[in-house]
Write a protein that holds these residues in place. Sequence first.
Motif, PDB file in Angstrom:
ATOM      1  N   LYS A   1       0.832  -1.220   0.000  1.00  6.00           N
ATOM      2  CA  LYS A   1       0.000   0.000   0.000  1.00  6.00           C
ATOM      3  C   LYS A   1       0.857   1.257   0.000  1.00  6.00           C
ATOM      4  O   LYS A   1       0.508   2.262  -0.592  1.00  6.00           O
ATOM      5  N   THR A   2       1.997   1.195   0.682  1.00  5.06           N
ATOM      6  CA  THR A   2       2.828   2.400   0.841  1.00  5.06           C
ATOM      7  C   THR A   2       3.582   2.716  -0.444  1.00  5.06           C
ATOM      8  O   THR A   2       3.553   3.818  -0.963  1.00  5.06           O
ATOM      9  N   THR A   3       4.213   1.690  -1.025  1.00  5.66           N
ATOM     10  CA  THR A   3       5.029   1.952  -2.237  1.00  5.66           C
ATOM     11  C   THR A   3       4.185   1.891  -3.505  1.00  5.66           C
ATOM     12  O   THR A   3       4.646   2.217  -4.571  1.00  5.66           O
ATOM     13  N   ARG A   4       2.940   1.419  -3.394  1.00  6.73           N
ATOM     14  CA  ARG A   4       2.041   1.246  -4.535  1.00  6.73           C
ATOM     15  C   ARG A   4       2.551   0.127  -5.464  1.00  6.73           C
ATOM     16  O   ARG A   4       2.171   0.045  -6.634  1.00  6.73           O
ATOM     17  N   GLU A   5       3.444  -0.727  -4.948  1.00  6.09           N
ATOM     18  CA  GLU A   5       3.962  -1.856  -5.754  1.00  6.09           C
ATOM     19  C   GLU A   5       2.819  -2.787  -6.147  1.00  6.09           C
ATOM     20  O   GLU A   5       1.965  -3.106  -5.312  1.00  6.09           O
ATOM     21  N   ARG A   6       2.815  -3.171  -7.396  1.00  7.16           N
ATOM     22  CA  ARG A   6       1.765  -4.042  -7.924  1.00  7.16           C
ATOM     23  C   ARG A   6       1.978  -5.497  -7.531  1.00  7.16           C
ATOM     24  O   ARG A   6       3.092  -5.904  -7.196  1.00  7.16           O
ATOM     25  N   LEU A   7       0.928  -6.275  -7.668  1.00  9.91           N
ATOM     26  CA  LEU A   7       1.016  -7.725  -7.493  1.00  9.91           C
ATOM     27  C   LEU A   7       1.477  -8.334  -8.811  1.00  9.91           C
ATOM     28  O   LEU A   7       1.241  -7.767  -9.879  1.00  9.91           O
ATOM     29  N   ALA A   8       2.102  -9.482  -8.755  1.00  9.22           N
ATOM     30  CA  ALA A   8       2.540 -10.165  -9.980  1.00  9.22           C
ATOM     31  C   ALA A   8       1.780 -11.494 -10.091  1.00  9.22           C
ATOM     32  O   ALA A   8       1.477 -12.106  -9.066  1.00  9.22           O
ATOM     33  N   PRO A   9       1.489 -11.952 -11.341  1.00  8.11           N
ATOM     34  CA  PRO A   9       1.608 -11.205 -12.583  1.00  8.11           C
ATOM     35  C   PRO A   9       0.474 -10.185 -12.720  1.00  8.11           C
ATOM     36  O   PRO A   9      -0.599 -10.363 -12.141  1.00  8.11           O
ATOM     37  N   ASP A  10       0.751  -9.146 -13.495  1.00  9.23           N
ATOM     38  CA  ASP A  10      -0.211  -8.058 -13.640  1.00  9.23           C
ATOM     39  C   ASP A  10      -1.577  -8.562 -14.115  1.00  9.23           C
ATOM     40  O   ASP A  10      -1.658  -9.343 -15.074  1.00  9.23           O
ATOM     41  N   GLY A  11      -2.605  -8.184 -13.382  1.00  8.78           N
ATOM     42  CA  GLY A  11      -3.962  -8.532 -13.829  1.00  8.78           C
ATOM     43  C   GLY A  11      -4.515  -9.797 -13.216  1.00  8.78           C
ATOM     44  O   GLY A  11      -5.732 -10.009 -13.219  1.00  8.78           O
ATOM     45  N   LYS A  12      -3.638 -10.613 -12.621  1.00  8.15           N
ATOM     46  CA  LYS A  12      -4.148 -11.893 -12.071  1.00  8.15           C
ATOM     47  C   LYS A  12      -5.085 -11.642 -10.889  1.00  8.15           C
ATOM     48  O   LYS A  12      -6.172 -12.207 -10.802  1.00  8.15           O
ATOM     49  N   ALA A  13      -4.667 -10.736 -10.005  1.00  8.07           N
ATOM     50  CA  ALA A  13      -5.501 -10.449  -8.830  1.00  8.07           C
ATOM     51  C   ALA A  13      -6.855  -9.867  -9.262  1.00  8.07           C
ATOM     52  O   ALA A  13      -7.901 -10.216  -8.713  1.00  8.07           O
ATOM     53  N   GLY A  14      -6.830  -9.023 -10.272  1.00 13.66           N
ATOM     54  CA  GLY A  14      -8.072  -8.419 -10.766  1.00 13.66           C
ATOM     55  C   GLY A  14      -9.018  -9.472 -11.307  1.00 13.66           C
ATOM     56  O   GLY A  14     -10.214  -9.470 -10.998  1.00 13.66           O
ATOM     57  N   GLY A  15      -8.462 -10.432 -12.058  1.00 11.65           N
ATOM     58  CA  GLY A  15      -9.306 -11.512 -12.591  1.00 11.65           C
ATOM     59  C   GLY A  15      -9.870 -12.381 -11.479  1.00 11.65           C
ATOM     60  O   GLY A  15     -11.049 -12.734 -11.485  1.00 11.65           O
ATOM     61  N   LEU A  16      -9.030 -12.670 -10.486  1.00 14.54           N
ATOM     62  CA  LEU A  16      -9.497 -13.469  -9.337  1.00 14.54           C
ATOM     63  C   LEU A  16     -10.630 -12.740  -8.612  1.00 14.54           C
ATOM     64  O   LEU A  16     -11.682 -13.312  -8.333  1.00 14.54           O
ATOM     65  N   CYS A  17     -10.402 -11.454  -8.339  1.00 21.02           N
ATOM     66  CA  CYS A  17     -11.399 -10.667  -7.585  1.00 21.02           C
ATOM     67  C   CYS A  17     -12.711 -10.584  -8.354  1.00 21.02           C
ATOM     68  O   CYS A  17     -13.787 -10.774  -7.771  1.00 21.02           O
ATOM     69  N   ARG A  18     -12.596 -10.372  -9.663  1.00 20.75           N
ATOM     70  CA  ARG A  18     -13.805 -10.317 -10.482  1.00 20.75           C
ATOM     71  C   ARG A  18     -14.585 -11.618 -10.389  1.00 20.75           C
ATOM     72  O   ARG A  18     -15.797 -11.642 -10.191  1.00 20.75           O
TER      73      ARG A  18
END
Length: 454
Positions: free
Chosen positions: A386-403
Amino acid sequence: MTTTTEKLQELDRQHHFHPFTDQGDLNKKGTRIISKADGVYLWDTDGHKMLDGMAGLWCVAVGYGRDELVEAARQQMSELPYYNSFFQCTTPPAIKLAEKLAEVAPDHVNNVFFTGSGSESNDTVLRLVRHYWAVQGQPEKSVIISRKNAYHGSTVAGASLGGMGYMHKQGGLPIPGIEHIDQPYWFEEGGDLTPEEFGLQRAQLLEEKILELGVEKVAAFIGEPLQGAGGVIIPPSTYWPEIQRICDKYGILLIADEVICGFGRTGNWFGSDTFGIKPDFMPIAKGLSSGYLPIGGVMFSDRVAEVLKNEAGEINHGYTYSGHPAAAAVALKNLEIIQDEKLVERVAEDTGPYLQDRWQELLDHPLVGETRGVGLVCALELVKDKTTRERLAPDGKAGGLCRDFCTSNGLVMRATGDIMLISPPLTITRDEIDELIEKAKKSLDDTLKAIEAG
Ligand SMILES: Cc1ncc(COP(=O)(O)O)c(CNc2cccc(C(=O)O)c2)c1O
């Protein structure tokens, strides 16, 4: 025994190609068949009920199951199902809708050219803008400046005006005469700048591009008041005033793409009202008819209309369905519902602030790096840190899971990369907002567990 869903899925697999889809991949999974809807809810053919946090595709403003719109279509279709607005002809619903649009649009915008979609609206904008300058003796003044990660549709001009590289790769886009500058996306690209400093810096890229190209070449700037499909990118407060100043300084036309922001989404009739933009052109679609029938348009200022009426001669452009009477009748009734139920005021004073307050609670979740929104449109950023705004890897996987967790938890939420988006019907109630937030919280927990389980 083969269920109805399975039978339909097989036929879909055999014959139906879907938009923005890896068809081979989809055919392995099978499609979810949405068959019923009412209010803010959808049901699929297996009876799974979902709260439609996306209002279809940003468009079902007045909610599903509105019999008034069905009746408007039925009545118009029984009287006159179709006639065109070519050959010096028109139809009563097209006229009345044009009048209604002039009533709700900014004071200086009283003219509309009808289309069948947002993409057709942006194709129309490109041609009208170039013609506007050509008839005034400046045919070389034809370049339109847009932004990276903008979305303006999927026709040749719409996709070219858009700034999605993955779309440009398919079809040899963009077409000549369209330039893209960096976007005002602070969370991803702002670095150590404050949002205000960043907003000014990104707006000033427009002036730099104009001077690089030569002001005599630049016809217009196009932007969504907030970028919708790009991830609900809400520009810092310094951005639009600087864009407006630059457009005014160099006398280039300003196109505010209102396809998503129009008709109450941001708590005003148009996003231009919310962000203090004085547009020369406003492409519209989606909320215009709440998606019940396809219709779009291009609204434009009196200044532009003066030239197009008195100096342009015949405008050699138009569509079979420009001003389609049944679609226009539905759109007219839709706007009357938005007015009669005071939905714009409700978004501004009640459900909008309520949703924004509740949406901010999601910032407490370990996966959420930012929450943002205005009116009834919101986004949140899924991050590793949250502090560094570092993304999760691989890009987009978390978004697909959450959706996918949202869907199974009975909520439609859109993911673009690792940004989660919502844009519910304007008729959503506070209780339904509570349900949306609770389902979002559960889905974020499910996503975190899945990530932790690897
Ligand atoms: C700002 C804007 N301009 C033009 C269009 C094109 O409209 P049509 O689709 O009616 O031709 C849009 C459409 N926006 C749109 C369309 C389809 C999917 C998604 C998504 O967010 O996944 C967004 C849009 O959001």
